[in-house]
Design an enzyme around this catalytic site. Structure first.
Site, PDB file in Angstrom:
ATOM      1  N   GLU A  99      72.979  -4.705  79.766  1.00  0.00           N
ATOM      2  CA  GLU A  99      72.720  -5.276  81.092  1.00  0.00           C
ATOM      3  C   GLU A  99      73.609  -6.497  81.292  1.00  0.00           C
ATOM      4  O   GLU A  99      73.834  -7.262  80.350  1.00  0.00           O
ATOM      5  CB  GLU A  99      71.234  -5.676  81.153  1.00  0.00           C
ATOM      6  CG  GLU A  99      70.745  -6.104  82.506  1.00  0.00           C
ATOM      7  CD  GLU A  99      69.243  -6.438  82.509  1.00  0.00           C
ATOM      8  OE1 GLU A  99      68.439  -5.681  81.934  1.00  0.00           O
ATOM      9  OE2 GLU A  99      68.900  -7.478  83.079  1.00  0.00           O
ATOM     10  N   ASP A 101      73.844  -9.627  84.108  1.00  0.00           N
ATOM     11  CA  ASP A 101      73.058 -10.140  85.227  1.00  0.00           C
ATOM     12  C   ASP A 101      73.637 -11.318  85.988  1.00  0.00           C
ATOM     13  O   ASP A 101      74.163 -12.255  85.384  1.00  0.00           O
ATOM     14  CB  ASP A 101      71.717 -10.709  84.710  1.00  0.00           C
ATOM     15  CG  ASP A 101      70.854  -9.695  84.028  1.00  0.00           C
ATOM     16  OD1 ASP A 101      70.893  -8.536  84.432  1.00  0.00           O
ATOM     17  OD2 ASP A 101      70.143 -10.078  83.078  1.00  0.00           O
ATOM     18  N   GLU A 103      71.337 -13.592  88.677  1.00  0.00           N
ATOM     19  CA  GLU A 103      70.061 -13.734  89.360  1.00  0.00           C
ATOM     20  C   GLU A 103      70.072 -15.071  90.078  1.00  0.00           C
ATOM     21  O   GLU A 103      70.585 -16.053  89.531  1.00  0.00           O
ATOM     22  CB  GLU A 103      68.889 -13.683  88.378  1.00  0.00           C
ATOM     23  CG  GLU A 103      68.653 -12.281  87.841  1.00  0.00           C
ATOM     24  CD  GLU A 103      67.447 -12.209  86.925  1.00  0.00           C
ATOM     25  OE1 GLU A 103      66.577 -11.364  87.170  1.00  0.00           O
ATOM     26  OE2 GLU A 103      67.378 -12.997  85.969  1.00  0.00           O
TER      27      GLU A 103
END
Ligand SMILES: *[C@@H]1O[C@H](CO)[C@@H](O)[C@H](O)[C@H]1NC(C)=O
Length: 289
Positions: A99, A101, A103
């Protein structure tokens, strides 16, 4: 050229053609809504994710990819966005997932958002780095790009790199290069942790909250299972991400990276010796850029 060679060339072009990605595909061409259909909207090149007391919303790409560049312009939830999180990330599925990311942690009116980044390899995350934006991310659209190639992952904000995660697989540090990842976007209620560590809750009188996205581009290698692993990493012109220019950041770009890191980095797991009991993760001892 002999007929056989022509056939070979034709086959080669056909075989690599999936690597040529439709740069002008719209948001709606490449993604679909997965959550919050009743209030989110995906039309042409515009995606609006909405959060109210009933539900958040989410979208994802129709296919997974292995390496490439994933960019979108995003205008975050304005005003009192405390407790909301807008996410823009790549992820594989299943056990031991990878993953990458971005955010965006909302805040009370007038207080700064946090740009939160992380990378999971083989199911292991805990590699957070956080930044304050150097602009108001709710006033306008800004470009957020995840660049992922066999040598490094670079997180960009308006073409300025904020973070690099390099491939040190040769010394036993896992790197995401075996699993295809789809691009996901979502807006949800994270007020148990997002703003000042969960102290500030969502003020629902400001709902519905909306995050807007446009100009999504996945200039990336479509992933169709293990056969794609070698194909997407092959050093051929269509796989532009394998070109040597993308092996490492150049001097001018490094200067920008250092500017962001010295002025806007607010949390770095590689500095958190307390959290890791003095034994930082191995990549923290490696030069990342
Ligand atoms: C919200 O604002 C406070 C006060 O300025 C700050 O400490 C915090 O880092 C900001 N961001 C989040 C997501 O909590």
């Amino acid at each position: 050229m002999a007929t056989f060679e022509k056939l070979l060339v034709a086959f080669f072009i056909f075989a690599v053609a999936p690597g040529i990605v439709l740069v002008d595909a719209t948001f709606a061409d490449s993604t679909y809504l997965t959550w919050g259909f009743q209030h989110a909207s995906l039309q042409g090149d515009n995606l609006s994710l909405v959060l109210d007391q009933n539900s958040g919303s989410a979208a994802q790409t129709k296919i997974p990819y292995l390496f490439g560049s994933f960019e979108s312009r995003i205008k975050l939830v304005p005003n009192n966005s405390a407790g909301t999180v807008t996410a823009y990330y790549l992820s594989s599925t299943g056990n031991k997932h990878d993953e990458i990311d971005f955010e965006f942690l909302g805040n009370s009116s007038g207080q700064p958002y946090i740009i939160h980044t992380n990378v999971y390899t083989q199911g292991n995350g805990s590699r957070e780095q956080q930044f304050y934006p150097w602009f108001d991310p709710t006033a306008d659209f800004h470009n957020y790009t995840i660049h992922w190639n066999p040598n490094e992952i670079v997180w960009y904000v308006d073409s300025i790199p904020i973070r690099v995660f390099r491939n040190y697989q040769s010394v036993g540090i896992a790197y995401p290069n075996q699993q295809g990842m789809s691009l996901y976007t979502s807006l949800w209620d994270a007020d148990n942790w997002a703003t000042r560590g969960g102290l500030v809750k969502i003020n629902w009188s400001g709902a519905p909250f909306t995050a807007r996205f446009n100009q999504f581009k996945a200039r990336a290698c479509p992933f169709n299972g293990t056969a794609s692993i070698n194909q997407c990493a092959a050093k051929i012109p269509t796989n532009w991400w394998t070109s040597t220019v993308f092996k490492q950041l150049g001097h001018a770009t490094l200067r920008k990276l250092n500017w962001v890191r010295s002025n806007y980095l607010i949390y770095d797991y590689c500095k958190d010796t307390f959290r890791f009991n003095g034994q930082l993760p191995p990549e923290c001892y490696k030069q990342q850029y």
